[in-house]
Design an enzyme around this catalytic site. Structure first.
Site, PDB file in Angstrom:
ATOM      1  N   ARG A   1       0.836  -1.200   0.000  1.00 34.67           N
ATOM      2  CA  ARG A   1       0.000   0.000   0.000  1.00 34.67           C
ATOM      3  C   ARG A   1       0.878   1.260   0.000  1.00 34.67           C
ATOM      4  O   ARG A   1       1.048   1.907  -1.017  1.00 34.67           O
ATOM      5  CB  ARG A   1      -0.963  -0.020   1.206  1.00 34.67           C
ATOM      6  CG  ARG A   1      -2.172   0.918   1.041  1.00 34.67           C
ATOM      7  CD  ARG A   1      -1.901   2.364   1.423  1.00 34.67           C
ATOM      8  NE  ARG A   1      -1.518   2.524   2.817  1.00 34.67           N
ATOM      9  CZ  ARG A   1      -1.127   3.677   3.340  1.00 34.67           C
ATOM     10  NH1 ARG A   1      -1.039   4.771   2.579  1.00 34.67           N
ATOM     11  NH2 ARG A   1      -0.767   3.764   4.610  1.00 34.67           N
ATOM     12  N   ASP A   2       1.497   1.559   1.123  1.00 34.52           N
ATOM     13  CA  ASP A   2       2.324   2.764   1.193  1.00 34.52           C
ATOM     14  C   ASP A   2       3.587   2.608   0.343  1.00 34.52           C
ATOM     15  O   ASP A   2       4.054   3.552  -0.280  1.00 34.52           O
ATOM     16  CB  ASP A   2       2.698   3.048   2.649  1.00 34.52           C
ATOM     17  CG  ASP A   2       2.834   4.536   2.930  1.00 34.52           C
ATOM     18  OD1 ASP A   2       2.818   5.319   1.967  1.00 34.52           O
ATOM     19  OD2 ASP A   2       2.944   4.919   4.105  1.00 34.52           O
TER      20      ASP A   2
ATOM     21  N   TYR B   1      -6.327   5.195  11.475  1.00 34.30           N
ATOM     22  CA  TYR B   1      -5.168   6.074  11.294  1.00 34.30           C
ATOM     23  C   TYR B   1      -5.547   7.486  11.733  1.00 34.30           C
ATOM     24  O   TYR B   1      -6.595   8.005  11.325  1.00 34.30           O
ATOM     25  CB  TYR B   1      -4.787   6.165   9.816  1.00 34.30           C
ATOM     26  CG  TYR B   1      -3.824   5.135   9.298  1.00 34.30           C
ATOM     27  CD1 TYR B   1      -2.485   5.140   9.664  1.00 34.30           C
ATOM     28  CD2 TYR B   1      -4.245   4.175   8.371  1.00 34.30           C
ATOM     29  CE1 TYR B   1      -1.593   4.214   9.147  1.00 34.30           C
ATOM     30  CE2 TYR B   1      -3.360   3.241   7.851  1.00 34.30           C
ATOM     31  CZ  TYR B   1      -2.034   3.269   8.244  1.00 34.30           C
ATOM     32  OH  TYR B   1      -1.159   2.355   7.728  1.00 34.30           O
TER      33      TYR B   1
ATOM     34  N   GLU C   1      -4.239  10.522  10.633  1.00 36.12           N
ATOM     35  CA  GLU C   1      -3.343  11.121   9.645  1.00 36.12           C
ATOM     36  C   GLU C   1      -2.818  12.463  10.116  1.00 36.12           C
ATOM     37  O   GLU C   1      -3.569  13.291  10.639  1.00 36.12           O
ATOM     38  CB  GLU C   1      -4.075  11.279   8.307  1.00 36.12           C
ATOM     39  CG  GLU C   1      -3.177  11.756   7.185  1.00 36.12           C
ATOM     40  CD  GLU C   1      -3.929  12.007   5.896  1.00 36.12           C
ATOM     41  OE1 GLU C   1      -3.275  12.074   4.837  1.00 36.12           O
ATOM     42  OE2 GLU C   1      -5.169  12.147   5.942  1.00 36.12           O
TER      43      GLU C   1
ATOM     44  N   THR D   1       3.138  11.546   9.273  1.00 32.39           N
ATOM     45  CA  THR D   1       2.792  11.553   7.855  1.00 32.39           C
ATOM     46  C   THR D   1       3.805  12.295   6.994  1.00 32.39           C
ATOM     47  O   THR D   1       4.122  11.864   5.880  1.00 32.39           O
ATOM     48  CB  THR D   1       1.392  12.160   7.666  1.00 32.39           C
ATOM     49  OG1 THR D   1       0.461  11.421   8.466  1.00 32.39           O
ATOM     50  CG2 THR D   1       0.963  12.137   6.211  1.00 32.39           C
TER      51      THR D   1
ATOM     52  N   HIS E   1       3.716   4.766  12.720  1.00 27.27           N
ATOM     53  CA  HIS E   1       3.960   4.707  11.274  1.00 27.27           C
ATOM     54  C   HIS E   1       4.909   5.859  10.922  1.00 27.27           C
ATOM     55  O   HIS E   1       4.518   7.028  10.960  1.00 27.27           O
ATOM     56  CB  HIS E   1       2.611   4.863  10.547  1.00 27.27           C
ATOM     57  CG  HIS E   1       2.697   4.848   9.056  1.00 27.27           C
ATOM     58  ND1 HIS E   1       2.235   3.797   8.292  1.00 27.27           N
ATOM     59  CD2 HIS E   1       3.165   5.763   8.168  1.00 27.27           C
ATOM     60  CE1 HIS E   1       2.407   4.071   7.007  1.00 27.27           C
ATOM     61  NE2 HIS E   1       2.972   5.269   6.915  1.00 27.27           N
TER      62      HIS E   1
ATOM     63  N   HIS F   1       7.834   8.033   8.593  1.00 30.87           N
ATOM     64  CA  HIS F   1       8.343   8.380   7.269  1.00 30.87           C
ATOM     65  C   HIS F   1       9.760   8.926   7.416  1.00 30.87           C
ATOM     66  O   HIS F   1      10.136   9.448   8.462  1.00 30.87           O
ATOM     67  CB  HIS F   1       7.423   9.389   6.567  1.00 30.87           C
ATOM     68  CG  HIS F   1       6.257   8.732   5.902  1.00 30.87           C
ATOM     69  ND1 HIS F   1       6.279   8.344   4.590  1.00 30.87           N
ATOM     70  CD2 HIS F   1       5.041   8.371   6.385  1.00 30.87           C
ATOM     71  CE1 HIS F   1       5.121   7.773   4.272  1.00 30.87           C
ATOM     72  NE2 HIS F   1       4.357   7.776   5.346  1.00 30.87           N
TER      73      HIS F   1
END
Length: 506
Positions: A11-12, A139, A141, A174, A202, A204
């Site tokens: 997905r990501d 999530y 976000e 995010t 999560h 990045h």
């Protein structure tokens, strides 16, 4: 401490610029992740993207259902009434990762809604999901910006959502803005205020801090982590599973379900499918990370493993290698000779080392497979000792016609001649060669699995071309190198080296 791993490569990871997996590739990656690597959960798609995505998820869900793994397959959905839920149900899945807004800015400026309106919309979707038999994860976000600039909004949102049947709350950085100290602070606040909630983190990698932030989240009480194979993901990517796994185990004694010795193979498969090359110095999975270059390191490895750490290559399905170049010492050469079953006296070793240093100064790559040829050259052994010799060959290249190759080759003193056409001069040469081995000698011919050409910068038309070919013969994978001003000739030289290697094995 048990940490749950969700892998979001499908997905990501697929949001990496230029990456698009076809259905069969997505199914293969899903199978490898769940059955071989043993990740706890996989996120395979975003709802309502395309008909092609729907068909891919249907394939994965049908396979997962047959294996009893469907509850570990998750799809990103949106706060859109029942639209995402209907899409995910049609795809055959039953877990939705609902994308909500974790910062006031996103809520008011993107959705153009008040926090109360957004909470009401989320509540409707969660209730609909429960009626339809879905498990729901949420999530938040842009949670990192929410904690920085609108923490009251985050608390308001959480206070409302913890009353709903939500299994996990997933907290994304995010835009990749956090550093480890901020991650530590914000995650601790969440865990302290909501001690009974399962939080995923999560990350990045915009500041190259994704792995550090993941570990800060674990220290702070996060129970789940999101990763991707090879760190794929939007912009600078996500936290790479290989690095996260190694650090969790070695520095925190954390338990995961990951089967470490499958990491390298699966990373290479994803590299092939994605077209995104793994950097040679990428920790754990990079080509060079288990290669000792300095001779003093190889010497230390021979003396009680002085240059080993806990990252033993065998853990990850790899082996330690010893590079050959201008910084190589006798210890590096000995290590490679041991692998080949060869021995040299001190005087011969000195001569071979001098030649390797000379080649290294010219920036030529020296591989383990080159060693027998370097030894032969240095010690003045005649090429007559080669069991396979290319006696003659003739290549044609004519506009409008396929290239043709005619060759004469000697194998163990017996000569053979063949002609073949091909899609290129080297392809024609290889087809003629296969005729000799398969049709005449009745022997299996190695498979060419990679072909790399490097040309020195500067634009000279007479510059040497270095061709490195990777072969697979039975279960053994090895490389040979050819160097010449002509690319085809360089490839042919590498091929003749390969033929002599397999002849010795034969």
């Amino acid at each position: 401490m048990r940490i749950e791993i969700l892998d979001t490569t499908l997905r990501d990871g697929e949001q990496t610029s230029g990456v698009s997996f076809v259905s069969q590739e997505k199914l293969m990656i899903a199978r490898l992740l769940l059955e071989e690597l043993k990740v706890d959960r996989i996120e395979v798609a975003s709802a309502r993207v395309s008909e092609g995505e729907l068909e891919s998820v249907k394939m994965i869900s049908a396979w997962a259902a047959r294996r009893g793994l469907l509850d570990r397959v998750e799809v990103l959905g949106f706060v859109d009434g029942t639209d995402s839920l209907n899409w995910i149900r049609e795809a055959g899945c039953r877990v939705i990762n609902l994308l909500c807004k974790g910062s006031l800015k996103h809520c008011e400026l993107q959705l153009r809604k008040s926090p109360e309106e957004h909470i009401a919309d989320i509540t409707t979707v969660v209730n609909n999901a429960q009626k339809m038999g879905f498990d729901v994860n949420v999530y938040l976000e842009d949670w990192s910006n929410g904690m920085q600039h609108s923490p009251d909004y985050v608390i308001q949102l959480m206070n409302a959502l913890i009353k709903l049947p939500i299994k996990r709350f997933m907290l994304p950085d995010t835009l990749g803005i956090l550093n480890p100290l901020q991650t530590l602070e914000y995650m601790r606040k969440m865990v302290k205020r909501y001690p009974n909630v399962h939080f995923d983190f999560h990350a990045h990698n915009d500041y190259d801090l994704a792995v550090a932030n993941v570990l800060a989240a674990v220290i702070s009480g996060a129970k789940g982590l999101h990763t991707t194979i090879n760190g794929l993901g939007e912009r600078a990517g996500n936290a790479p599973l290989s690095s996260v796994q190694a650090i969790l185990k070695d520095h925190f004694n954390a338990e995961t379900s990951i089967v470490e010795d499958r990491l390298n193979d699966i990373s290479r498969i994803v590299e092939s499918y994605s077209g995104i090359a793994i950097p040679a110095n990428k920790p754990i999975i990079g080509e060079n990370v288990f290669t000792q270059v300095a001779g003093v390191h190889a010497d230390g490895d021979s003396k009680s493993n002085l240059y080993y750490n806990d990252l033993l290559p065998e853990r990850f399905g790899r082996v330690r290698e010893y590079a050959l170049g201008k910084t190589s010492g006798k210890a590096n050469i000995r290590k490679n000779l041991e692998s080949l079953g060869l021995e040299l006296d001190e005087e011969s070793m000195k001569k071979v080392m001098e030649r390797i240093i000379e080649l290294g100064d010219r920036k030529e790559l020296v591989t383990q497979e080159d060693l027998p040829y370097i030894i032969s050259d240095v010690l003045k052994h005649s090429s007559a000792n080669s069991k396979v010799k290319l006696l003659d060959y003739f290549l044609t290249l004519t506009s409008g016609l396929k290239p043709v190759a005619t060759l004469k080759i000697s194998v163990n003193g017996k000569e053979y001649e063949e002609t073949s056409s091909g899609d290129g001069q080297y392809d024609a040469f290889m087809r003629a060669l296969r005729k000799v081995y398969k049709n005449t000698l009745g022997r299996k011919f190695p498979m060419l699995i990679n072909y790399a050409v490097s040309i020195p910068p500067g634009g000279r038309t007479d510059a040497f071309v270095q061709t490195i070919i990777t072969w697979k013969n039975n279960d053994r994978v090895f490389r040979t190198k050819g160097l010449d001003a002509d690319q085809t000739e360089a490839a042919i030289k590498a091929t003749v080296k390969m033929l002599n290697i397999i002849e010795e094995e034969y």
